[in-house]
Design a protein around this motif. Structure first.
Motif, PDB file in Angstrom:
ATOM      1  N   GLU B  12       0.834  -1.111   0.032  1.00 28.77           N
ATOM      2  CA  GLU B  12       0.084  -0.030   0.062  1.00 28.77           C
ATOM      3  C   GLU B  12       1.000   1.159   0.094  1.00 28.77           C
ATOM      4  OE1 GLU B  12      -3.593   2.032   2.268  1.00 28.77           O
ATOM      5  OE2 GLU B  12      -2.359   0.872   3.395  1.00 28.77           O
ATOM      6  N   GLU B  15       1.678   1.869  -3.361  1.00 28.64           N
ATOM      7  CA  GLU B  15       0.789   1.971  -4.350  1.00 28.64           C
ATOM      8  C   GLU B  15      -0.004   3.594  -4.245  1.00 28.64           C
ATOM      9  OE1 GLU B  15       0.211   0.121  -7.103  1.00 28.64           O
ATOM     10  OE2 GLU B  15       1.881  -0.992  -6.108  1.00 28.64           O
ATOM     11  N   TYR B  17      -1.202   7.341  -2.816  1.00 25.35           N
ATOM     12  CA  TYR B  17      -0.376   8.360  -2.202  1.00 25.35           C
ATOM     13  C   TYR B  17      -1.384   9.560  -2.017  1.00 25.35           C
ATOM     14  CZ  TYR B  17      -0.735   9.112  -7.118  1.00 25.35           C
ATOM     15  OH  TYR B  17      -1.080   9.314  -8.600  1.00 25.35           O
ATOM     16  N   LEU B  20       0.443  14.185  -5.276  1.00 21.53           N
ATOM     17  CA  LEU B  20       1.424  13.962  -6.389  1.00 21.53           C
ATOM     18  C   LEU B  20       2.042  15.124  -6.547  1.00 21.53           C
ATOM     19  CD1 LEU B  20       2.116  11.903  -8.814  1.00 21.53           C
ATOM     20  CD2 LEU B  20       0.434  13.151 -10.095  1.00 21.53           C
ATOM     21  N   LYS B  70       3.771  11.432  -3.633  1.00 21.69           N
ATOM     22  CA  LYS B  70       4.485  11.042  -4.937  1.00 21.69           C
ATOM     23  C   LYS B  70       5.143  12.100  -5.593  1.00 21.69           C
ATOM     24  CE  LYS B  70       4.280   8.024  -8.931  1.00 21.69           C
ATOM     25  NZ  LYS B  70       3.640   6.794  -9.598  1.00 21.69           N
ATOM     26  N   SER B 211      -1.225  17.432  -6.930  1.00 23.92           N
ATOM     27  CA  SER B 211      -2.671  16.986  -7.189  1.00 23.92           C
ATOM     28  C   SER B 211      -2.967  16.021  -6.186  1.00 23.92           C
ATOM     29  CB  SER B 211      -3.051  16.575  -8.370  1.00 23.92           C
ATOM     30  OG  SER B 211      -2.063  15.794  -9.011  1.00 23.92           O
ATOM     31  N   GLY B 213      -3.908  12.533  -4.484  1.00 26.30           N
ATOM     32  CA  GLY B 213      -3.870  11.176  -4.645  1.00 26.30           C
ATOM     33  C   GLY B 213      -5.214  10.416  -4.398  1.00 26.30           C
ATOM     34  N   ASP B 214      -5.211   9.385  -4.605  1.00 25.27           N
ATOM     35  CA  ASP B 214      -6.531   8.421  -4.252  1.00 25.27           C
ATOM     36  C   ASP B 214      -6.640   8.418  -2.647  1.00 25.27           C
ATOM     37  OD1 ASP B 214      -8.174   7.360  -5.926  1.00 25.27           O
ATOM     38  OD2 ASP B 214      -7.615   5.433  -5.670  1.00 25.27           O
ATOM     39  N   ARG B 215      -5.661   8.295  -1.942  1.00 21.75           N
ATOM     40  CA  ARG B 215      -5.776   8.184  -0.585  1.00 21.75           C
ATOM     41  C   ARG B 215      -6.438   9.709  -0.240  1.00 21.75           C
ATOM     42  NH1 ARG B 215      -1.367   7.735   3.168  1.00 21.75           N
ATOM     43  NH2 ARG B 215      -2.048   6.179   4.600  1.00 21.75           N
TER      44      ARG B 215
END
Ligand SMILES: Nc1nc2c(ncn2[C@@H]2O[C@H](COP(=O)(O)OP(=O)(O)OP(=O)(O)O)[C@@H](O)[C@H]2O)c(=O)[nH]1
Ligand SMILES: [Mg+2]
Lengths: 719, 253
Positions: B12, B15, B17, B20, B70, B211, B213-215
């Motif tokens: 995880e 993968e 973050y 970004l 990231k 930007s 991240g998904d998290r």
């Protein structure tokens, strides 16, 4: 007892003294023994007590009226009362004791009889009981026998029962084992409800539980296949299992597919890409169903293409939401920045896309950096092929808007230098992309096309420039022999193009590669310039005879050479110009030699001497007859004192001082040699000059060639 | 093996973050930009480093407090002839690592280093970056090759003063020994996060160079407010790190 003791103690002492005398007397022994008997032992005391009790009782029993007194007396003198108890009823003390002594025997016998009678009576009772007991025992024995018989029977009966029980136990054990085998089998070869649900139901999300169930199904199928491969061949159970798991498995693949398609649609629309672990796992599994994977990825690709294209167009025309960063098109007037920004945008998109796809396919990045060479020769892995294809399609879509814009920019360029800069920029990206995404990628192809187009446009533009150069010709009124303005302009463009080329050369490029890379430009730009100089000079010469074409051409050529010289990769063009230059220099040298010979007045004499064939003496030939020779030598002597010896006016128009010296010195050398030859001829007898020495000695350098060399400031060996 | 991956924390870590961020690494040729970046992403010195041609990309995910970030890293060529190419990559960068060589004053200053024009070349890099990158660009000045102390030509204090005057962070590092190599990247990330926290920078806006991240998005959805309080306090939950799975960075292309 105490009564008898007192006297005895005193008598002991006495006896001791007389012991030795009476020792053998049996009576005294007997007596002594009796007397020595002490009644103070426990048994005697007890029997005496019994006796006293007996008597006391008998009295009590006789007269009740004396009882009270008796107790009173008891309290008074215990010892005496006890000893005398049975006989001590009333009146005189010791009366009862006496009576007891008298009747003791009878009393005792009576008591004994009484006791015996009682004993008899009791024993008869016992006898009666024993008889009864015997009857009972007999009855019991019968019962016991009966019981034993019964027991024997039971025992026999239970033995078979036990046997049966044992058998049953064993059976039960077997069944138990079978049961555990079956349940093991079932758990190993069938899915439980939860697992089935995880695989099939839409309510269970794609995730760990789902994947575990899938794994189990795969395992079942694998085991089942192994089982069925056994000697008995496929069993019905096996076939059943295979059928049911197959259907579950297919449903699960469908489920992954649906999930992926949905997820792809979501992430495909994002500009920032992230791959979850679940997604990567899903894709990994779906690779077992290539048709499903293909379908899912096709839709992903579609979304990605659209998304990328939209973001690209936004970056081009709108910039960020608040206008920052500025739209790329804002700089459309600056072709390098415009094209550079576009391609950099695409490059950055590729980097992000590549990372996304590597994540999607679980490919460990090979840590290669963008721009570094990727080997495209070897057979790529399946994932790598996917990545390339998806990348190619996604980025390929950007090619259309990008191409249109680049083409427009290329077309609208007027400056050949800018055109060439564009060529180099495109070529740089072509190179980068070929290394990054492969030669066959759509973007690489597009860049190749664009580079070609840019090249064509650039060549068109320099060719047009060269045609203009030729067409322009030379100003006829201009008497100067320096390179004309069109040549200077042309050279300036060439110079800039060369420095652009220079900066585009990669560190590791070989010299021959560097030369080859510039050959075409050199062909287009250098040769026509040379040609223009020569042809138009000849044209001009036809009109203006006095104009010094030779010097002009040499000046142009040396100028062009000087433009090329700083750049090693122009060595070929330099060589070819140098070749022309050398011939031209030779021609000018001839010309110059001829001119100075004429100026010095030696020309005719020298020519005649050279051509002389000994058919008649030189002095008889009109041009070399002594008087003529005298004039010629006189002219020469005069010329030697003039400035032309050191410095040629004509050659001073040569822009290259070095060339001036070289040509002039070569001409003077030849002049010296010619003079030497004339002297030799004059001195020859066959030529019949009278006083040849006088003739030669009359004018400088007096027939001395060495002196002439001195005057020329040269040495005979040409140094 | 990939099968086990989807459970572990370590994966995880790789993968997902929260943010970004795009960084550019700039500065004169030969100052050690590529080496610095290489040490940051590969944790080793880059032997036989050649001049960079154009630009090269790499990435690495870092942790800052509880945040995972990231970093998209663009290593640019320092040679003048690539300026026109590399400048196009400044667009929308959130961070810039401006590298100079402490042993070569000539690479940053004009011919009269003692004059007011000193560090003039650095000023040019900075001006370029400020003009082309995100308006909130965070710049970290890195004096590289600190391992060659005996050949030092640029004093720490002087560079530090220049940095302060120009409002950029400053530190010295060595891509050879790895000393301070992570610091500039962390420093920039921290600074960017702080300006997000303060509201000065909005990752939602394109061109900010940052930007979500998904998290982070997931968290935004659930709580609708982002807090970076953890940043300073740095209370982290223990993470099982599968060392063999952990690559300090990953690359593309
Ligand atoms: N001693 C020492 N040498 C270093 C250090 N960093 C880089 N170098 C050396 O400096 C040289 C240039 O390093 P690069 O990283 O290629 O320089 P660059 O800034 O990327 O150069 P361009 O790509 O041309 O812009 C190499 O020879 C490295 O070995 C360092 O920290 N210490
Ligand atoms: Mg580099």
């Amino acid at each position: 007892m105490s009564l008898s003791q007192t006297p005895s103690s005193s008598s002991v002492n006495e006896r001791k003294t007389s012991w030795t005398f009476q020792a053998r007397n049996p009576v005294s022994l007997r007596l002594y023994k009796v007397l020595g008997t002490t009644f103070d032992d426990e048994a005697t005391r007890e029997s005496l007590a019994t006796l006293s009790e007996l008597y006391a009782k008998s009295v009590t029993a006789k007269g009740k009226e004396t009882q009270r007194i008796d107790t009173e007396e008891d309290g008074d003198d215990e010892t005496s009362a006890k000893v005398d108890g049975p006989f001590f009823v009333e009146g005189v003390p010791g009366e009862s004791a006496a009576r007891a002594r008298k009747n003791l025997r009878r009393d005792m016998e009576m008591k004994l009889t009484e006791g015996s009678q009682h004993f008899l009576k009791v024993l008869s009772e016992v006898d009666e009981k024993l008889v009864a007991l015997q009857t009972h025992v007999a009855a019991m024995r019968t019962s016991c026998d009966e019981a034993e018989k019964q027991l024997q029977l039971t025992d026999e009966a239970s033995k078979s029962l036990l046997e049966r029980a044992g058998n049953l136990r064993e059976e039960r054990q077997e069944v138990e084992v079978k049961k555990s085998i079956v349940s093991l089998f079932l758990s190993r070869f069938t899915l439980n409800e939860e697992e089935t649900e995880a695989m099939v139901s839409r309510d269970v999300p794609v995730g760990k539980r789902f994947f575990d169930a899938m794994d189990k199904t795969e395992r079942i199928r694998e085991d089942c296949r192994v089982l069925m491969a056994g000697e008995e061949g496929p069993t019905k159970a096996g076939l059943d299992i295979m059928t049911s798991t197959s259907s579950h498995l297919e449903q699960s693949y469908e489920k992954i597919f649906r999930w992926c398609s949905h997820e792809f649609l979501q992430i495909g629309r994002d500009s920032q890409l992230e791959v979850s672990v679940t997604m990567r796992e899903a894709v990994r599994r779906l690779r077992k169903r290539p048709e499903l994977l293909t379908e899912a990825l096709t839709s992903l690709s579609q979304t990605r293409q659209n998304t990328l294209q939209t973001s690209f167009l936004n970056a081009l025309t709108r910039g960020g939401p608040s206008g920052l960063p500025r739209p790329i098109e804002l700089h459309a007037h600056d072709p390098m920045r415009y094209i550079g920004d576009m391609l950099a945008w695409v490059h950055q998109a590729i980097a992000a896309e590549r990372e996304f796809l590597e994540g999607l396919f679980g490919l460990k990045s090979d840590r290669r950096m963008v721009g570094s060479v990727r080997a495209f020769g070897e057979k790529p892995s399946e994932e790598e092929e996917w990545i390339r294809e998806l990348m190619d399609l996604a980025v390929g879509r950007l090619c259309v808007p990008m191409k249109i814009r680049v083409q427009q920019t290329i077309k609208s360029q007027e400056s050949s230098i800018t055109s060439y800069r564009i060529v180099n920029l495109l070529q740089f990206y072509l190179h980068t992309m070929q290394n990054t995404i492969g030669k066959d990628a759509i973007l690489s192809k597009a860049l190749e096309e664009l580079t070609e187009m840019a090249y064509k446009s650039f060549y068109d533009s320099i060719e047009a420039q060269c045609r203009g150069l030729l067409r322009a010709g030379l100003e006829l009124d201009d008497s100067s022999v320096t390179p004309p303005i069109p040549i200077l302009d042309h050279a300036q463009v060439l110079r800039e193009i060369m420095s652009v080329y220079q900066s585009s050369i990669l560190e590791d490029a070989s010299t021959s590669d560097q030369i080859a890379g510039f050959r075409k430009i050199a062909d287009v730009m250098v040769n026509p310039a040379v040609e223009m100089c020569i042809i138009s000079a000849e044209e001009k010469k036809k009109v203006r005879h006095k104009w010094d074409m030779e010097v002009f051409v040499l000046n142009c050529l040396t100028y062009l050479l000087s433009v090329l010289e700083p750049f090693d990769f122009t060595s070929e063009a330099q060589k070819s110009i140098q070749g022309i230059l050398d011939t031209r220099v030779e021609q000018l040298t001839d010309d110059h030699y001829h001119n100075i010979m004429v100026d010095a007045g030696l020309d005719e004499v020298a020519t005649t001497c050279e051509k002389h064939d000994n058919s008649e003496p030189l002095s008889h030939i009109p041009s070399t007859e002594p008087s003529q020779l005298q004039i010629a030598l006189g002219n020469f002597s005069q010329w030697l004192s003039g400035p032309e010896v050191v410095h040629s006016t004509r050659l001073s128009s040569l822009s290259l001082q070095r060339l001036h010296n070289k040509i002039h010195h070569t001409a003077l050398t030849r002049m010296a040699k010619a003079y030497e030859m004339i002297c030799e001829q004059v001195r020859r007898k066959e030529n019949r000059y009278e006083a040849a020495s006088t003739l030669l000695g009359s004018e400088r350098p007096f027939g001395q060639v060495a002196l002439l060399w001195q005057i020329f400031g040269l040495r005979e060996d040409g140094l | 093996m990939p099968f086990n991956d989807y459970e572990t924390d370590a994966t995880e870590l790789l993968e997902t973050y929260d943010f970004l961020m795009k960084y550019i690494v700039i500065g004169e040729a030969g100052t050690g930009k590529s080496c610095l970046l290489h040490h940051f992403t590969h944790n080793s010195f880059k032997d036989h480093s050649q001049h960079t041609i154009g630009v090269e990309f790499s990435s690495r995910t870092i942790r800052l407090g509880e945040k995972r970030i990231k970093l998209q890293l663009w290593d640019t060529a320092g040679q003048e002839r690539f300026r026109s190419v590399t400048r196009s990559y400044y667009r929308g960068a959130a961070g810039a690592i401006l590298v100079y060589d402490i042993t070569k004053l000539s690479l940053i200053a004009s011919s009269f280093p003692s004059s007011r024009e000193s560090f003039q070349k650095l000023s040019r890099w900075l001006a370029d970056a400020r003009a082309l990158a995100s308006s909130h660009l965070v710049v970290v000045l890195v004096g590289n090759k600190s391992d060659r102390e005996e050949e030092r030509e640029v004093e720490w204090a002087e560079a530090s003063r220049w940095a302060a005057e120009n409002d950029v962070h400053f530190l010295e590092a060595s891509s050879l020994t790895g000393d301070n190599v992570e610091a500039p990247f962390m420093l920039a990330a921290r600074s960017i996060l702080l300006s997000i926290e303060s509201g000065a920078l909005d990752p939602e806006k394109a061109g900010s160079g940052v930007s979500y991240g998904d998290r982070a998005l997931r968290r935004v959805n659930s709580s609708s407010r982002l807090s970076f309080g953890s940043l300073s306090r740095g209370q982290r939950r223990p993470v099982k790190l599968k060392v063999k799975n952990w690559v300090p960075g990953s690359q593309c292309c």
